[in-house]
Design a protein around this motif. Structure first.
Motif, PDB file in Angstrom:
ATOM      1  N   PRO A 295      14.037  -4.683 -11.665  1.00  0.00           N
ATOM      2  CA  PRO A 295      13.084  -5.062 -12.720  1.00  0.00           C
ATOM      3  C   PRO A 295      11.805  -5.697 -12.201  1.00  0.00           C
ATOM      4  O   PRO A 295      10.761  -5.618 -12.851  1.00  0.00           O
ATOM      5  N   SER A 296      11.856  -6.313 -11.024  1.00  0.00           N
ATOM      6  CA  SER A 296      10.673  -6.996 -10.500  1.00  0.00           C
ATOM      7  C   SER A 296       9.622  -6.031  -9.960  1.00  0.00           C
ATOM      8  O   SER A 296       8.464  -6.413  -9.763  1.00  0.00           O
ATOM      9  N   VAL A 297      10.000  -4.781  -9.713  1.00  0.00           N
ATOM     10  CA  VAL A 297       9.051  -3.805  -9.175  1.00  0.00           C
ATOM     11  C   VAL A 297       8.234  -3.214 -10.320  1.00  0.00           C
ATOM     12  O   VAL A 297       8.781  -2.658 -11.266  1.00  0.00           O
ATOM     13  N   GLY A 298       6.901  -3.332 -10.197  1.00  0.00           N
ATOM     14  CA  GLY A 298       6.028  -2.853 -11.258  1.00  0.00           C
ATOM     15  C   GLY A 298       5.224  -1.627 -10.910  1.00  0.00           C
ATOM     16  O   GLY A 298       4.612  -1.008 -11.787  1.00  0.00           O
ATOM     17  N   GLY A 299       5.185  -1.246  -9.636  1.00  0.00           N
ATOM     18  CA  GLY A 299       4.425  -0.078  -9.216  1.00  0.00           C
ATOM     19  C   GLY A 299       4.780   0.310  -7.801  1.00  0.00           C
ATOM     20  O   GLY A 299       5.357  -0.470  -7.049  1.00  0.00           O
ATOM     21  N   PHE A 300       4.410   1.528  -7.413  1.00  0.00           N
ATOM     22  CA  PHE A 300       4.836   2.124  -6.149  1.00  0.00           C
ATOM     23  C   PHE A 300       3.607   2.703  -5.452  1.00  0.00           C
ATOM     24  O   PHE A 300       2.937   3.587  -5.988  1.00  0.00           O
ATOM     25  N   LEU A 301       3.308   2.208  -4.256  1.00  0.00           N
ATOM     26  CA  LEU A 301       2.282   2.792  -3.388  1.00  0.00           C
ATOM     27  C   LEU A 301       3.002   3.705  -2.404  1.00  0.00           C
ATOM     28  O   LEU A 301       3.762   3.236  -1.560  1.00  0.00           O
ATOM     29  N   THR A 302       2.769   5.015  -2.518  1.00  0.00           N
ATOM     30  CA  THR A 302       3.579   6.006  -1.821  1.00  0.00           C
ATOM     31  C   THR A 302       2.711   7.044  -1.127  1.00  0.00           C
ATOM     32  O   THR A 302       1.532   7.214  -1.451  1.00  0.00           O
ATOM     33  N   HIS A 303       3.332   7.761  -0.185  1.00  0.00           N
ATOM     34  CA  HIS A 303       2.679   8.888   0.480  1.00  0.00           C
ATOM     35  C   HIS A 303       2.737  10.151  -0.371  1.00  0.00           C
ATOM     36  O   HIS A 303       2.096  11.149  -0.040  1.00  0.00           O
ATOM     37  N   GLY A 304       3.509  10.133  -1.429  1.00  0.00           N
ATOM     38  CA  GLY A 304       3.589  11.295  -2.306  1.00  0.00           C
ATOM     39  C   GLY A 304       4.624  12.312  -1.905  1.00  0.00           C
ATOM     40  O   GLY A 304       4.565  13.468  -2.341  1.00  0.00           O
ATOM     41  N   GLY A 305       5.603  11.926  -1.067  1.00  0.00           N
ATOM     42  CA  GLY A 305       6.723  12.828  -0.798  1.00  0.00           C
ATOM     43  C   GLY A 305       7.518  13.063  -2.076  1.00  0.00           C
ATOM     44  O   GLY A 305       7.596  12.182  -2.936  1.00  0.00           O
TER      45      GLY A 305
ATOM     46  N   LEU B   2       8.302   4.452 -13.170  1.00  0.00           N
ATOM     47  CA  LEU B   2       7.315   3.626 -12.464  1.00  0.00           C
ATOM     48  C   LEU B   2       6.049   4.417 -12.164  1.00  0.00           C
ATOM     49  O   LEU B   2       6.120   5.545 -11.665  1.00  0.00           O
ATOM     50  N   PRO B   3       4.866   3.828 -12.438  1.00  0.00           N
ATOM     51  CA  PRO B   3       3.606   4.474 -12.056  1.00  0.00           C
ATOM     52  C   PRO B   3       3.352   4.307 -10.563  1.00  0.00           C
ATOM     53  O   PRO B   3       3.953   3.443  -9.906  1.00  0.00           O
ATOM     54  N   MET B   4       2.426   5.112 -10.028  1.00  0.00           N
ATOM     55  CA  MET B   4       2.242   5.181  -8.584  1.00  0.00           C
ATOM     56  C   MET B   4       0.778   5.197  -8.167  1.00  0.00           C
ATOM     57  O   MET B   4      -0.100   5.594  -8.925  1.00  0.00           O
ATOM     58  N   ILE B   5       0.552   4.790  -6.930  1.00  0.00           N
ATOM     59  CA  ILE B   5      -0.686   5.055  -6.198  1.00  0.00           C
ATOM     60  C   ILE B   5      -0.289   5.950  -5.035  1.00  0.00           C
ATOM     61  O   ILE B   5       0.724   5.701  -4.367  1.00  0.00           O
ATOM     62  N   CYS B   6      -1.069   7.001  -4.794  1.00  0.00           N
ATOM     63  CA  CYS B   6      -0.665   7.997  -3.807  1.00  0.00           C
ATOM     64  C   CYS B   6      -1.669   8.103  -2.672  1.00  0.00           C
ATOM     65  O   CYS B   6      -2.877   8.213  -2.908  1.00  0.00           O
ATOM     66  N   TRP B   7      -1.168   8.076  -1.443  1.00  0.00           N
ATOM     67  CA  TRP B   7      -1.961   8.329  -0.238  1.00  0.00           C
ATOM     68  C   TRP B   7      -1.312   9.499   0.489  1.00  0.00           C
ATOM     69  O   TRP B   7      -0.478   9.311   1.359  1.00  0.00           O
ATOM     70  N   PRO B   8      -1.650  10.743   0.089  1.00  0.00           N
ATOM     71  CA  PRO B   8      -0.941  11.906   0.648  1.00  0.00           C
ATOM     72  C   PRO B   8      -1.215  12.075   2.127  1.00  0.00           C
ATOM     73  O   PRO B   8      -2.359  11.914   2.591  1.00  0.00           O
ATOM     74  N   TYR B   9      -0.164  12.423   2.859  1.00  0.00           N
ATOM     75  CA  TYR B   9      -0.261  12.549   4.309  1.00  0.00           C
ATOM     76  C   TYR B   9      -0.300  14.018   4.731  1.00  0.00           C
ATOM     77  O   TYR B   9      -1.209  14.457   5.417  1.00  0.00           O
TER      78      TYR B   9
END
Length: 487
Positions: A376-386, A398-405
């Motif tokens: 519950p404490s996680v509010g968002g995900f910064l991910t590589h987009g795998g 969960l919403p995301m920010i994506c930095w595709p590799y």
């Protein structure tokens, strides 16, 4: 008749052939576990190095005395990957070395392995990215049906499939390197329903080659072409997420099974049979449970989870920019920093940044991701987009920010930002101000709130797809019955 209760003299027996990388192994293990619950015998093939990692990390806690008929077999991934000799541990081969070794040796090793199995093999489920090792030829030689498993979204598959389509249209390979910078890559691919706005620049980077004999381009082209050499295909998505695109794929490949999200299907088994199923395992690295304890002490939706997957690498400069951006956002964060995340050098942060990160962040080398995402404490995900990361994030809303590799991550990022409306993209050249701005938008802004609402809708759709009469549940049952009918 249910697939579990059917009694046949020749027991259905599937051999799984994963691509030797964390995300592919994890996805295929989940499908293998699901089919095993349907009464199907499973032999799962890993490379020696990866199987050693899987066992040492505790990546198979679900496989115990209650799991008869599920066995692992290994093949060599290089001359130095065997057992330790004279007290010297074998050297783990690089991904490139593994790839080349399997290209030259997997075919014969696989034939020998199958011939030595006590139970006759009735079906092969092969990672689509392993067809370069001549697995389709092996299946034909053995007279065993083969099914290709694309461990990705339908958009990811269709992105890779454009290697064939664009080559047939004369658009690939590119005429020369000037096409990489003259605006040509902004051209939209307007013939794929469900992928509107998709551009050439959203293709996997190895497809944007300038020569037909470029090794990466040849590999992707042959992989795309191989899809036409089999009768059955599995994609790790759910129809509700990509309905128009799945329908389009079915006009080209009629026997397509959508089976995601796999973890939600495993959860259905847990609820129905009151049995323990895995969550956050199948890992090649030891997961650090301390990060869960840290998350449990935090306020709801207050923490940003940051993880760039198992293969992405970045410069130390980019790592520092991400670090300062996270610190300056004012939000607490759980950041997974692998020992090999920085390319070619150890992760050594400036003392001031390290101190500031220590005040707001928890740093771990690896974690049980699905457990983390469901906190519950996680509010968002910064991910590589795998794809594993995206579908796991969608499964919990969960919403995301994506930095595709690389690979399908560009395509995934485009779809999650523009089509599914659950993400924002960070530019390739990482700047701390942009990281700070996007994290604030994700966690505090109206844009983040809107994406959260959309992600919650997709979560409900995913749960619907994996309910007893949902599209993915029905396709898993159809797939199991297909395999049983092969026997």
């Amino acid at each position: 008749m249910d697939s579990v209760t059917r009694n046949d003299q020749k027991k259905p027996h599937v051999v799984f052939i994963p691509f030797p990388a964390q995300s592919h192994i994890k996805c295929m293990l989940k499908l293998a576990e699901l089919l095993h619950h349907k009464g199907i015998h499973v032999t799962f093939i890993n490379t020696r190095s990866n199987h050693k990692k899987l066992v040492e990390s505790g990546g198979t806690p679900w496989l115990d005395d209650d799991s008869p008929g599920f066995v692992f077999k290994t093949v060599s991934d290089g001359p130095s990957s065997g057992a330790a000799e004279d007290g010297v541990e074998p050297v783990t081969p690089t991904m490139e070395e593994v790839w080349m070794h399997l290209a030259n040796n997997f075919f014969d090793s696989f034939l020998d392995l199958v011939s030595g199995l006590k139970t006759p093999v009735t079906c092969i489920i092969c990672d689509a990215f392993m067809t370069y090792t001549n697995t389709i030829t092996a299946a034909e030689k053995l007279k065993i049906p083969i099914i290709l498993f694309w461990t990705m979204a339908a958009c990811g598959f269709m992105g890779f499939y454009q290697a064939k389509v664009l080559t047939d249209k004369g658009l690939l390979p590119l005429k020369d390197e000037s096409y990489l910078t003259n605006g040509f890559l902004e051209m939209e691919i307007d013939w794929i329903p469900g992928m509107e706005g998709y551009r050439l620049k959203d293709l996997p980077e190895h497809m944007l080659a300038t020569k037909m004999d470029d090794p990466g381009f040849k590999y992707l082209l042959k992989t795309a072409e191989a899809a036409h050499n089999v009768s059955y295909m599995i994609i790790h998505t759910f129809e509700e997420l990509e309905a128009r695109l799945v329908n389009e794929i079915k006009t080209i490949f009629p026997n397509v099974y959508t089976v995601g999200p796999l973890q939600l299907l495993l959860n259905q088994i847990k609820e129905k049979e009151n049995k323990r199923t895995s969550l956050g395992c199948y890992s090649l690295w030891r997961e650090e449970p301390e990060c869960i304890q840290w998350l449990e002490s935090k306020e709801p939706s207050s923490v940003v989870y940051v993880n760039f997957g198992s293969l992405a690498v970045m410069s130390l400069e980019d790592l520092i920019e991400f670090g300062w951006g996270l610190v300056n956002s004012g939000h607490e964060f759980l950041w997974i920093i692998r020992t090999d995340l920085v390319k070619g050098e150890p992760v050594v942060l400036p003392q001031e940044l390290e101190e500031e990160m220590g005040k707001r962040g928890f740093i771990a080398k690896w974690c049980p991701q699905e457990d983390v995402l469901s906190q519950p404490s996680v509010g968002g995900f910064l991910t590589h987009g795998g794809w594993n990361s995206i579908i796991e994030s969608l499964s919990v809303g969960l919403p995301m920010i994506c930095w595709p590799y690389y690979g399908d991550q560009r395509t995934n990022c485009r779809q999650m930002c523009k089509k599914w409306e659950v993400g924002m993209e960070i530019g390739k050249n990482v700047k701390r101000d942009e990281v700070e701005k996007l994290v604030r938008l994700l966690m505090d802004g109206s844009e983040g709130k809107r994406m959260k609402e959309k992600a919650t809708q997709w979560k409900k759709m995913a749960e619907m797809a994996t309910s007893s009469n949902g599209s993915s549940s029905l396709d898993i049952e159809k797939l199991a019955n297909l395999i049983i009918n092969f026997s």
